[in-house]
Design a protein around this motif. Structure first.
Motif, PDB file in Angstrom:
ATOM      1  N   TYR A 110       0.809  -1.219   0.000  1.00 36.31           N
ATOM      2  CA  TYR A 110       0.000   0.000   0.000  1.00 36.31           C
ATOM      3  C   TYR A 110       0.844   1.271   0.000  1.00 36.31           C
ATOM      4  N   MET A 111       2.149   1.113  -0.130  1.00 35.19           N
ATOM      5  CA  MET A 111       3.050   2.268  -0.204  1.00 35.19           C
ATOM      6  C   MET A 111       2.666   3.258  -1.302  1.00 35.19           C
ATOM      7  N   PRO A 112       2.238   2.820  -2.507  1.00 34.93           N
ATOM      8  CA  PRO A 112       1.900   3.770  -3.572  1.00 34.93           C
ATOM      9  C   PRO A 112       0.803   4.753  -3.193  1.00 34.93           C
ATOM     10  N   LEU A 113      -0.074   4.385  -2.280  1.00 35.09           N
ATOM     11  CA  LEU A 113      -1.156   5.292  -1.895  1.00 35.09           C
ATOM     12  C   LEU A 113      -0.625   6.573  -1.271  1.00 35.09           C
ATOM     13  N   LEU A 114       0.592   6.538  -0.762  1.00 34.18           N
ATOM     14  CA  LEU A 114       1.228   7.735  -0.211  1.00 34.18           C
ATOM     15  C   LEU A 114       2.277   8.299  -1.159  1.00 34.18           C
ATOM     16  N   VAL A 115       3.151   7.419  -1.645  1.00 33.69           N
ATOM     17  CA  VAL A 115       4.290   7.871  -2.454  1.00 33.69           C
ATOM     18  C   VAL A 115       3.868   8.437  -3.801  1.00 33.69           C
ATOM     19  N   THR A 116       2.947   7.774  -4.489  1.00 34.06           N
ATOM     20  CA  THR A 116       2.584   8.195  -5.844  1.00 34.06           C
ATOM     21  C   THR A 116       1.894   9.554  -5.866  1.00 34.06           C
ATOM     22  N   PHE A 174      10.095   6.338 -10.510  1.00 40.26           N
ATOM     23  CA  PHE A 174      10.353   5.996  -9.109  1.00 40.26           C
ATOM     24  C   PHE A 174       9.092   6.174  -8.265  1.00 40.26           C
ATOM     25  N   ALA A 175       8.192   7.071  -8.700  1.00 45.96           N
ATOM     26  CA  ALA A 175       6.956   7.327  -7.963  1.00 45.96           C
ATOM     27  C   ALA A 175       5.806   6.452  -8.437  1.00 45.96           C
ATOM     28  N   GLY A 176       6.024   5.626  -9.463  1.00 41.59           N
ATOM     29  CA  GLY A 176       4.991   4.708  -9.899  1.00 41.59           C
ATOM     30  C   GLY A 176       4.162   5.165 -11.079  1.00 41.59           C
ATOM     31  N   GLY A 208      -5.178   8.210  -8.036  1.00 43.42           N
ATOM     32  CA  GLY A 208      -5.893   7.314  -8.939  1.00 43.42           C
ATOM     33  C   GLY A 208      -4.984   6.245  -9.517  1.00 43.42           C
ATOM     34  N   VAL A 209      -3.774   6.627  -9.907  1.00 46.19           N
ATOM     35  CA  VAL A 209      -2.805   5.654 -10.426  1.00 46.19           C
ATOM     36  C   VAL A 209      -2.451   4.633  -9.343  1.00 46.19           C
ATOM     37  N   ALA A 210      -2.263   5.126  -8.117  1.00 49.93           N
ATOM     38  CA  ALA A 210      -1.921   4.229  -7.013  1.00 49.93           C
ATOM     39  C   ALA A 210      -3.035   3.212  -6.761  1.00 49.93           C
TER      40      ALA A 210
END
Length: 434
Positions: A62-68, A127-129, A283-285
């Motif tokens: 679930y890291m992308p929900l913050l990082v992306t 790097f951010a997805g 949305g991407v995340a």
């Protein structure tokens, strides 16, 4: 004529005719080498960024929900604030720059600063997805390199931007023929006899650089699959028509966001571009989390898996479409070439259990069809996919699919996305205060 007069005549002929010609040819060849090196660097950096993000995502799903979202917001602000002109794929900027005579405006679309920024910002986005590719940005980097090298020529050289862009495609895909066709069909939409030899030479040299370093390869591996039954050919028509409608919808939506949505939504996006980019990142995340990370980056490996019959996560095609659209409208740097091919593969996956067509063949045809629909450049799409898969047994089905998709795409969007966006860049410059 005396011997002295003859020597003077030859001296003048050398300095006025032959030396400028040699300099011009050397400029294009050196440019090809530099573009090839830049494309190779971008490939290594992009692959490292994609692999690193995938590793993080596997460790923390679930890291992308913050990082992306944070990454998209930061990149949107940075691009708009310091590197305006580096947004998106970069191909519309090169097309627009070729039509400009104002050197200042042209330098705002292709320049060494933008080239370096494009490479760095693209890597940061991956790097951010981001659901983005490096091939389009390589075109802008290649054109910027050639434009900068043109400063060392004694006279203004035609064809520099065309050669740089075509060389960028050739080096990025290891597809020299595709680079030439892309330059003719998509970037110039004409055949420039004066510079055709120089463009071809630049493309060849640029393509030889990655070939010398990593060897001969095809982007999606090699396939010998063929369609031998009439019933298999019949299915190509409706499926590629659907690819065309999907590609046309993508282009239509991207152009609509570029023009500005009507009403309060459009005004809010214009007033809050960074927050909008963060929303796109979220949305991407979400798309990535729902597909176990398969929509992040180029998704080339997942397209290969579909081609090999290994399948893909549920709803991979539609969610890859959405993730690529959100990445593209967010305003961060990133290309749509490779993601479009992955969307085409995802559409093929939707019909894998319905159509009596070998999945490898259906994937190749759908990749070409969807790319042709987005670009509305069927020859470019057909040549690129053929070179990327090394498959010559499917030439006619791929050509047919690309033509059908390009035609049906026009029912949704009248013009290919790159030229439509280039026109808007030119119009924006004309309306800007002098």
């Amino acid at each position: 004529m005396s011997e002295r007069s003859f020597r003077q005549s030859m001296h003048l002929r050398w300095h006025r005719i032959w030396l400028p010609r040699l300099r011009r040819r050397a400029l294009f060849l050196v440019g090809g080498v530099v573009v090839g090196i830049a494309a190779l660097v971008m490939a290594f950096v992009a692959d490292f960024a994609i692999d690193t993000f995938a590793h993080w995502q596997r460790q923390w799903p679930y890291m992308p929900l913050l990082v992306t979202p944070l990454g998209f917001a930061g990149l949107s602000w940075l691009t708009k604030r310091y590197f305006d002109g580096a947004q998106g794929s970069g191909i519309p900027q090169v097309i627009a720059a070729r039509q400009l005579n104002d050197l200042k405006r042209k330098g705002g679309l292709v320049s060494p600063v933008l080239a370096v920024a494009k490479m760095a910002l693209l890597a940061a986005g991956l790097f951010a997805g981001a659901s983005a590719g490096r091939e389009g940005p390589t075109v802008q980097v290649g054109a910027s390199i050639m434009y900068w090298l043109g400063r060392f020529a004694p006279h203004r050289q035609p064809g520099l931007l065309l050669a740089g862009g075509a060389a960028g495609v050739a080096a990025a895909f290891n597809a020299p023929l595709a680079g030439v066709v892309f330059g003719i069909e998509e970037m110039s939409r004409s055949f420039e006899l004066r510079t055709s030899g120089l463009v071809l030479g630049t493309v060849i040299v640029a393509g030889l650089v990655p070939l010398a370093v990593v060897g001969d390869y095809t982007y999606f591996g090699r396939s010998d699959i063929a369609l031998s039954v009439v019933s298999e050919w019949i299915w190509i028509v409706p499926i590629t028509a659907l690819c065309g409608l999907a590609g046309g919808a993508f282009s239509r939506l991207l152009i609509a966001f570029t023009d500005g949505l009507p009403g309060r939504a459009g005004r809010w996006i214009a007033a809050n571009p960074v927050l909008f980019a963060a929303g796109c990142g979220l949305g991407v995340a979400l798309c990535g989390v729902l597909t176990q990370g398969s929509v992040f980056g180029t998704s080339a490996e997942h397209a290969k898996a579909i081609m090999a019959g290994e399948g893909a996560p549920i709803a991979f095609g539609p969610l890859k479409f959405l993730a690529t659209l959100l990445t593209s409208v967010s305003g961060i740097p990133g290309g749509i070439f490779s993601p479009s091919l992955a969307v085409g593969a995802g559409i093929a996956e939707l019909f894998a259990d319905i159509a009596p067509v070998p999945i490898a063949a259906l994937t190749i045809v759908c990749m070409a069809a969807y790319l042709a629909a987005v670009l509305q450049a069927p020859i470019t799409a057909f040549v690129i996919v053929t070179e990327m898969t090394g498959n010559h047994a499917l030439i006619f089905p791929v050509m047919l699919g690309a033509l059908i998709a390009s035609f049906t795409s026009k029912l949704v969007c009248r013009e290919g996305v790159y030229h439509a966006l280039a026109k808007r860049l030119l119009a924006r410059g004309e309306k800007a205060p002098q």
